[in-house]
Design a protein around this motif. Structure first.
Motif, PDB file in Angstrom:
ATOM      1  N   ASN A  19       0.794  -1.227   0.000  1.00  0.00           N
ATOM      2  CA  ASN A  19       0.000   0.000   0.000  1.00  0.00           C
ATOM      3  C   ASN A  19       0.826   1.276   0.000  1.00  0.00           C
ATOM      4  OD1 ASN A  19      -2.829  -1.213   0.521  1.00  0.00           O
ATOM      5  ND2 ASN A  19      -1.599  -2.097   2.154  1.00  0.00           N
ATOM      6  N   GLY A  20       1.987   1.238   0.662  1.00  0.00           N
ATOM      7  CA  GLY A  20       2.754   2.449   0.850  1.00  0.00           C
ATOM      8  C   GLY A  20       3.131   3.157  -0.437  1.00  0.00           C
ATOM      9  N   VAL A  21       3.760   2.434  -1.359  1.00  0.00           N
ATOM     10  CA  VAL A  21       4.208   3.060  -2.609  1.00  0.00           C
ATOM     11  C   VAL A  21       3.030   3.416  -3.523  1.00  0.00           C
ATOM     12  CG1 VAL A  21       5.523   2.715  -4.717  1.00  0.00           C
ATOM     13  CG2 VAL A  21       6.532   2.149  -2.514  1.00  0.00           C
ATOM     14  N   PRO A  22       2.042   2.500  -3.734  1.00  0.00           N
ATOM     15  CA  PRO A  22       0.891   2.908  -4.540  1.00  0.00           C
ATOM     16  C   PRO A  22       0.170   4.132  -3.963  1.00  0.00           C
ATOM     17  CG  PRO A  22       0.940   0.538  -4.334  1.00  0.00           C
ATOM     18  CD  PRO A  22       2.000   1.066  -3.409  1.00  0.00           C
ATOM     19  N   ASN A  23       0.022   4.175  -2.626  1.00  0.00           N
ATOM     20  CA  ASN A  23      -0.626   5.333  -2.008  1.00  0.00           C
ATOM     21  C   ASN A  23       0.212   6.590  -2.199  1.00  0.00           C
ATOM     22  OD1 ASN A  23      -2.770   3.803  -1.163  1.00  0.00           O
ATOM     23  ND2 ASN A  23      -2.087   3.618   0.957  1.00  0.00           N
ATOM     24  N   PHE A  24       1.539   6.424  -2.125  1.00  0.00           N
ATOM     25  CA  PHE A  24       2.438   7.550  -2.351  1.00  0.00           C
ATOM     26  C   PHE A  24       2.252   8.098  -3.764  1.00  0.00           C
ATOM     27  CE2 PHE A  24       6.537   8.874  -4.176  1.00  0.00           C
ATOM     28  CZ  PHE A  24       6.803   9.990  -3.394  1.00  0.00           C
ATOM     29  N   LEU A  25       2.157   7.198  -4.738  1.00  0.00           N
ATOM     30  CA  LEU A  25       1.977   7.626  -6.122  1.00  0.00           C
ATOM     31  C   LEU A  25       0.622   8.294  -6.329  1.00  0.00           C
ATOM     32  CD1 LEU A  25       3.549   4.587  -7.987  1.00  0.00           C
ATOM     33  CD2 LEU A  25       4.444   6.908  -7.913  1.00  0.00           C
ATOM     34  N   LYS A  26      -0.407   7.759  -5.671  1.00  0.00           N
ATOM     35  CA  LYS A  26      -1.731   8.377  -5.778  1.00  0.00           C
ATOM     36  C   LYS A  26      -1.723   9.777  -5.157  1.00  0.00           C
ATOM     37  CE  LYS A  26      -4.118   3.930  -5.628  1.00  0.00           C
ATOM     38  NZ  LYS A  26      -4.932   3.022  -4.781  1.00  0.00           N
ATOM     39  N   ASP A  27      -1.072   9.902  -3.994  1.00  0.00           N
ATOM     40  CA  ASP A  27      -0.968  11.221  -3.353  1.00  0.00           C
ATOM     41  C   ASP A  27      -0.193  12.187  -4.242  1.00  0.00           C
ATOM     42  OD1 ASP A  27      -2.393  10.326  -1.187  1.00  0.00           O
ATOM     43  OD2 ASP A  27      -0.634  10.011   0.100  1.00  0.00           O
ATOM     44  N   MET A  28       0.841  11.650  -4.906  1.00  0.00           N
ATOM     45  CA  MET A  28       1.633  12.498  -5.785  1.00  0.00           C
ATOM     46  C   MET A  28       0.800  12.930  -6.997  1.00  0.00           C
ATOM     47  SD  MET A  28       5.620  11.994  -6.868  1.00  0.00           S
ATOM     48  CE  MET A  28       5.439  10.553  -7.885  1.00  0.00           C
ATOM     49  N   ALA A  29      -0.074  12.054  -7.465  1.00  0.00           N
ATOM     50  CA  ALA A  29      -0.947  12.417  -8.585  1.00  0.00           C
ATOM     51  C   ALA A  29      -1.918  13.525  -8.180  1.00  0.00           C
ATOM     52  CB  ALA A  29      -1.714  11.187  -9.070  1.00  0.00           C
ATOM     53  N   LYS A  30      -2.459  13.428  -6.959  1.00  0.00           N
ATOM     54  CA  LYS A  30      -3.336  14.488  -6.458  1.00  0.00           C
ATOM     55  C   LYS A  30      -2.564  15.792  -6.328  1.00  0.00           C
ATOM     56  CE  LYS A  30      -6.246  11.310  -3.777  1.00  0.00           C
ATOM     57  NZ  LYS A  30      -6.621  10.865  -2.408  1.00  0.00           N
ATOM     58  N   ALA A  31      -1.333  15.683  -5.817  1.00  0.00           N
ATOM     59  CA  ALA A  31      -0.494  16.871  -5.672  1.00  0.00           C
ATOM     60  C   ALA A  31      -0.181  17.476  -7.036  1.00  0.00           C
ATOM     61  CB  ALA A  31       0.798  16.508  -4.942  1.00  0.00           C
ATOM     62  N   CYS A  32      -0.155  16.616  -8.064  1.00  0.00           N
ATOM     63  CA  CYS A  32       0.119  17.067  -9.425  1.00  0.00           C
ATOM     64  C   CYS A  32      -0.946  18.054  -9.881  1.00  0.00           C
ATOM     65  CB  CYS A  32       0.165  15.854 -10.354  1.00  0.00           C
ATOM     66  SG  CYS A  32       0.472  16.237 -12.081  1.00  0.00           S
ATOM     67  N   GLN A  33      -2.195  17.750  -9.566  1.00  0.00           N
ATOM     68  CA  GLN A  33      -3.290  18.638  -9.975  1.00  0.00           C
ATOM     69  C   GLN A  33      -3.164  20.006  -9.310  1.00  0.00           C
ATOM     70  OE1 GLN A  33      -5.082  17.420 -12.435  1.00  0.00           O
ATOM     71  NE2 GLN A  33      -3.968  15.496 -12.165  1.00  0.00           N
ATOM     72  N   LYS A  34      -2.876  20.012  -8.010  1.00  0.00           N
ATOM     73  CA  LYS A  34      -2.736  21.271  -7.279  1.00  0.00           C
ATOM     74  C   LYS A  34      -1.502  22.038  -7.741  1.00  0.00           C
ATOM     75  CE  LYS A  34      -5.070  19.475  -3.165  1.00  0.00           C
ATOM     76  NZ  LYS A  34      -4.956  19.145  -1.722  1.00  0.00           N
ATOM     77  N   TYR A  35      -0.453  21.287  -8.079  1.00  0.00           N
ATOM     78  CA  TYR A  35       0.791  21.903  -8.527  1.00  0.00           C
ATOM     79  C   TYR A  35       0.588  22.641  -9.852  1.00  0.00           C
ATOM     80  CZ  TYR A  35       5.931  22.132  -9.006  1.00  0.00           C
ATOM     81  OH  TYR A  35       7.234  22.545  -9.110  1.00  0.00           O
ATOM     82  N   ARG A  36      -0.193  22.026 -10.716  1.00  0.00           N
ATOM     83  CA  ARG A  36      -0.475  22.647 -12.017  1.00  0.00           C
ATOM     84  C   ARG A  36      -1.328  23.895 -11.843  1.00  0.00           C
ATOM     85  NH1 ARG A  36      -2.759  17.740 -15.517  1.00  0.00           N
ATOM     86  NH2 ARG A  36      -2.758  19.270 -17.213  1.00  0.00           N
ATOM     87  N   GLU A  37      -2.189  23.877 -10.831  1.00  0.00           N
ATOM     88  CA  GLU A  37      -3.054  25.033 -10.587  1.00  0.00           C
ATOM     89  C   GLU A  37      -2.272  26.241 -10.071  1.00  0.00           C
ATOM     90  OE1 GLU A  37      -5.936  23.580  -7.862  1.00  0.00           O
ATOM     91  OE2 GLU A  37      -6.911  22.263  -9.317  1.00  0.00           O
ATOM     92  N   LYS A  38      -1.207  25.957  -9.304  1.00  0.00           N
ATOM     93  CA  LYS A  38      -0.481  27.055  -8.678  1.00  0.00           C
ATOM     94  C   LYS A  38       0.650  27.588  -9.561  1.00  0.00           C
ATOM     95  CE  LYS A  38       3.298  24.843  -6.141  1.00  0.00           C
ATOM     96  NZ  LYS A  38       4.114  24.937  -4.929  1.00  0.00           N
ATOM     97  N   THR A  39       1.001  26.848 -10.659  1.00  0.00           N
ATOM     98  CA  THR A  39       2.099  27.288 -11.521  1.00  0.00           C
ATOM     99  C   THR A  39       1.559  27.905 -12.803  1.00  0.00           C
ATOM    100  OG1 THR A  39       2.242  25.041 -12.425  1.00  0.00           O
ATOM    101  CG2 THR A  39       3.718  25.604 -10.623  1.00  0.00           C
TER     102      THR A  39
END
Length: 214
Positions: A194-214
Motif C-alpha cells: 500500500n505504501g508506494v501505490p498510495n504515495f503515487l496516488k498522493d503524488m498524482a493528487k499533488a500534481c493537480q494542485k501543482y499545475r493550478e499554482k504554476t
C-alpha cells in the motif's frame, strides 16, 4: 565505470531507463506481489539482509511526466502533501548536495531518517523524453544520528517517468531499504502493498494542485 552526475554513472541511468522501456517485464527471480488499480508490484528477496527489493509499474492518469518529475524533486512542496514527512531538506556538504529525510512511524516505533544523494536527468530515447531520478543512501559527519530516531543506512530508489501516450504518465519505481530495528511484519507488508501505490496516488493528487499554482 566512473561515477558522474552526483555519484551515479551513465550505466545506472540507462539501466533504470531500460526498466521502463520494458514495462512490466521482470526476471524469473522476481515474484508478483500484487496487482491493484493499474499498479503491479514485484519483489525479490535480498539474501544478505533477508529483506525484499521491490519493483513497481503503473500509470498515473492526467499527470504529465515533466510535472510529475518536478513534484518529486520539489522537497518544500512534498512537505505539504506527504503526511509521513517529519522533516525534509537538502544542503550542500563537501561540494555535494545531500537530502535529509525523517519519516513518521506509528507509535510506539521510532521514526526513521535517511541521508541520501539524488540526481535527475531528462533523457531522449527514440524521440521520447524520459525523466530519471536516482537516489541512494550516503553518510556525512555533519548530520549525526539523533536520539530516538533510527538511521537507515541502506536505501536505494529509482524513479523513471514517461508519457503514457495520452495525458498521463507511465511510472517505474525500484526501491529497497533496510529500516533497522524490529519492524512488525504487518507494517512491512503494508508498506509493500500500500505504501508506494498510495504515495503515487498522493503524488498524482499533488500534481493537480501543482499545475493550478504554476
Amino acid at each position: 565505470m566512473e561515477s558522474a552526475f552526483g555519484g551515479f554513472s551513465e550505466e545506472q541511468f540507462q539501466k533504470a531507463c531500460d526498466e521502463l522501456q520494458q514495462f512490466g517485464q521482470v526476471g524469473n527471480d522476481w515474484e508478483l506481489l500484487m496487482e491493484h488499480e493499474g499498479f503491479k508490484i514485484y519483489r525479490r528477496l535480498d539474501e544478505q539482509t533477508g529483506l525484499y527489493a521491490y519493483k513497481v509499474f503503473g500509470i498515473l492518469d492526467d499527470c504529465p511526466p515533466a510535472v510529475l518529475a518536478d513534484i518529486y524533486m520539489d522537497l518544500d512542496y512534498r512537505k505539504q502533501w506527504d503526511q509521513y514527512v517529519k522533516e525534509l531538506y537538502e544542503n550542500e556538504y563537501n561540494g555535494e548536495t545531500v537530502v535529509y529525510w525523517q519519516v513518521k512511524y506509528p507509535f510506539p516505533m521510532s521514526n526513521r531518517d535517511y541521508i541520501y544523494i539524488r540526481q535527475r536527468r531528462d533523457l531522449d530515447m527514440d524521440g521520447q523524453k524520459i525523466h530519471v531520478v536516482l537516489a541512494q543512501s550516503t553518510s556525512v559527519p555533519q548530520i549525526p544520528e539523533r536520539s530516538g530516531v533510527v538511521r537507515v543506512n541502506q536505501y536505494k530508489q529509482n524513479l523513471v517517468i514517461k508519457s503514457d501516450g495520452k495525458k498521463g504518465s507511465k511510472v517505474f519505481i525500484y526501491y529497497f531499504d533496510n529500516p533497522g530495528g524490529q519492524i512488525p511484519s504487518w507494517l512491512i507488508n503494508w508498506v509493500a502493498k500500500n505504501g508506494v501505490p498510495n504515495f503515487l496516488k498522493d503524488m498524482a493528487k499533488a500534481c493537480q494542485k501543482y499545475r493550478e499554482k504554476t
